[in-house]
Scaffold this motif. Structure first.
Motif, mmCIF file in Angstrom:
data_model
loop_
_atom_site.group_PDB
_atom_site.id
_atom_site.type_symbol
_atom_site.label_atom_id
_atom_site.label_comp_id
_atom_site.label_asym_id
_atom_site.label_seq_id
_atom_site.Cartn_x
_atom_site.Cartn_y
_atom_site.Cartn_z
ATOM 1 N N LEU A 83 0.802 -1.219 0.000
ATOM 2 C CA LEU A 83 0.000 0.000 0.000
ATOM 3 C C LEU A 83 0.837 1.271 0.000
ATOM 4 O O LEU A 83 0.319 2.350 -0.273
ATOM 5 C CB LEU A 83 -0.940 0.004 1.203
ATOM 6 C CG LEU A 83 -1.922 -1.161 1.231
ATOM 7 C CD1 LEU A 83 -2.770 -1.108 2.475
ATOM 8 C CD2 LEU A 83 -2.778 -1.173 -0.003
ATOM 9 N N LYS A 84 2.116 1.150 0.271
ATOM 10 C CA LYS A 84 3.000 2.320 0.258
ATOM 11 C C LYS A 84 3.639 2.527 -1.112
ATOM 12 O O LYS A 84 4.339 3.508 -1.337
ATOM 13 C CB LYS A 84 4.056 2.202 1.347
ATOM 14 C CG LYS A 84 3.421 2.285 2.728
ATOM 15 C CD LYS A 84 4.433 2.232 3.830
ATOM 16 C CE LYS A 84 3.697 2.352 5.162
ATOM 17 N NZ LYS A 84 4.591 2.395 6.294
ATOM 18 N N GLY A 85 3.380 1.610 -2.020
ATOM 19 C CA GLY A 85 3.889 1.721 -3.377
ATOM 20 C C GLY A 85 2.754 1.980 -4.349
ATOM 21 O O GLY A 85 1.575 1.867 -4.001
ATOM 22 N N PRO A 86 3.089 2.351 -5.582
ATOM 23 C CA PRO A 86 2.045 2.637 -6.569
ATOM 24 C C PRO A 86 1.366 1.364 -7.061
ATOM 25 O O PRO A 86 1.926 0.282 -6.988
ATOM 26 C CB PRO A 86 2.820 3.315 -7.701
ATOM 27 C CG PRO A 86 4.201 2.744 -7.598
ATOM 28 C CD PRO A 86 4.431 2.509 -6.127
ATOM 29 N N GLY A 87 0.159 1.547 -7.548
ATOM 30 C CA GLY A 87 -0.569 0.457 -8.195
ATOM 31 C C GLY A 87 -0.739 0.787 -9.660
ATOM 32 O O GLY A 87 -0.197 1.770 -10.168
ATOM 33 N N ARG A 88 -1.500 -0.055 -10.348
ATOM 34 C CA ARG A 88 -1.747 0.171 -11.763
ATOM 35 C C ARG A 88 -3.130 -0.364 -12.106
ATOM 36 O O ARG A 88 -3.437 -1.515 -11.857
ATOM 37 C CB ARG A 88 -0.689 -0.515 -12.613
ATOM 38 C CG ARG A 88 -0.836 -0.198 -14.082
ATOM 39 C CD ARG A 88 0.429 -0.404 -14.872
ATOM 40 N NE ARG A 88 1.599 0.319 -14.419
ATOM 41 C CZ ARG A 88 1.881 1.598 -14.705
ATOM 42 N NH1 ARG A 88 1.063 2.307 -15.415
ATOM 43 N NH2 ARG A 88 2.978 2.159 -14.265
ATOM 44 N N ALA A 89 -3.962 0.507 -12.674
ATOM 45 C CA ALA A 89 -5.294 0.105 -13.110
ATOM 46 C C ALA A 89 -5.172 -0.884 -14.258
ATOM 47 O O ALA A 89 -4.142 -0.929 -14.943
ATOM 48 C CB ALA A 89 -6.094 1.334 -13.545
ATOM 49 N N LYS A 90 -6.199 -1.661 -14.471
ATOM 50 C CA LYS A 90 -6.177 -2.651 -15.553
ATOM 51 C C LYS A 90 -5.966 -1.996 -16.922
ATOM 52 O O LYS A 90 -5.400 -2.596 -17.810
ATOM 53 C CB LYS A 90 -7.464 -3.480 -15.546
ATOM 54 C CG LYS A 90 -7.576 -4.370 -14.313
ATOM 55 C CD LYS A 90 -6.421 -5.326 -14.251
ATOM 56 C CE LYS A 90 -6.418 -6.094 -12.954
ATOM 57 N NZ LYS A 90 -5.242 -6.912 -12.787
ATOM 58 N N ALA A 91 -6.382 -0.747 -17.065
ATOM 59 C CA ALA A 91 -6.181 -0.019 -18.317
ATOM 60 C C ALA A 91 -4.764 0.548 -18.425
ATOM 61 O O ALA A 91 -4.419 1.173 -19.421
ATOM 62 C CB ALA A 91 -7.201 1.107 -18.433
ATOM 63 N N GLY A 92 -3.937 0.340 -17.397
ATOM 64 C CA GLY A 92 -2.555 0.796 -17.421
ATOM 65 C C GLY A 92 -2.290 2.104 -16.705
ATOM 66 O O GLY A 92 -1.138 2.502 -16.547
ATOM 67 N N LYS A 93 -3.333 2.794 -16.283
ATOM 68 C CA LYS A 93 -3.161 4.076 -15.594
ATOM 69 C C LYS A 93 -2.512 3.859 -14.234
ATOM 70 O O LYS A 93 -2.932 2.994 -13.460
ATOM 71 C CB LYS A 93 -4.524 4.735 -15.419
ATOM 72 C CG LYS A 93 -4.480 6.055 -14.702
ATOM 73 C CD LYS A 93 -5.879 6.620 -14.499
ATOM 74 C CE LYS A 93 -5.811 7.858 -13.619
ATOM 75 N NZ LYS A 93 -7.139 8.278 -13.183
ATOM 76 N N PRO A 94 -1.465 4.640 -13.901
ATOM 77 C CA PRO A 94 -0.846 4.503 -12.582
ATOM 78 C C PRO A 94 -1.794 4.956 -11.472
ATOM 79 O O PRO A 94 -2.600 5.856 -11.663
ATOM 80 C CB PRO A 94 0.389 5.400 -12.650
ATOM 81 C CG PRO A 94 0.266 6.195 -13.888
ATOM 82 C CD PRO A 94 -0.824 5.639 -14.735
ATOM 83 N N ILE A 95 -1.675 4.310 -10.323
ATOM 84 C CA ILE A 95 -2.469 4.639 -9.146
ATOM 85 C C ILE A 95 -1.503 5.027 -8.038
ATOM 86 O O ILE A 95 -0.559 4.299 -7.754
ATOM 87 C CB ILE A 95 -3.336 3.438 -8.693
ATOM 88 C CG1 ILE A 95 -4.275 3.008 -9.812
ATOM 89 C CG2 ILE A 95 -4.105 3.787 -7.424
ATOM 90 C CD1 ILE A 95 -5.020 1.709 -9.511
#
Length: 144
Positions: A83-95
């Motif tokens: 949770l302290k790192g970035p994620g990535r939406a299935k469409a590729g957008k960074p979270i």
């Protein structure tokens, strides 16, 4: 103050002094607390005495739900387990990171928080999250 009560021994005082910045970061801001309190109040309309817990929120966040889209069976499908790192939406957008300790501006706007709960709950659960689920999830994310 937490560390003020730890004066008995030098090792405890030192440990507290070293840990205090991490402890302080886990404390929600007034704006974050207001958003959380709104969900707790909504949950209490159906369950008087409800209290949000980070433990239930953690279990909910990491659970495999599978009621929504097949490629998003859990919150971690996009937000990852870190949770302290970035994620990535299935469409590729960074979270941006989900942990409030590294993203202190998160969870301060009730409309924004509700928008994302609405979208993400539908994708993961295939339904709207309950007020209890939202309160517990937010309590967990604010504790990180």
């Amino acid at each position: 103050m937490i560390c003020a009560s730890v004066r008995a021994t030098r090792p405890l005082a030192l440990a507290c002094a070293l840990l205090w910045p991490a402890i302080a970061l886990a404390e929600p801001t007034a704006a974050q607390r207001t958003v959380l309190d709104g969900y707790v109040a909504a949950a209490r309309t159906g369950e008087p005495g409800f209290a949000a817990t980070a433990e239930r929120g953690r279990a909910f966040f990491f659970a495999q739900h599978g009621g929504g889209k097949p490629d998003t069976p859990a919150c971690t499908a996009c937000h990852t387990a870190d949770l302290k790192g970035p994620g990535r939406a299935k469409a590729g957008k960074p979270i941006e990171p989900m942990a409030a300790s590294v993203a202190p501006g998160r969870y301060t706007d009730p409309a924004e928080v509700e928008k994302w709960f609405g979208r993400n709950c539908k994708d993961v659960l295939g339904r709207a999250c309950s007020a209890q689920e939202k309160a517990d999830s937010l309590a967990f994310l604010l504790s990180q």
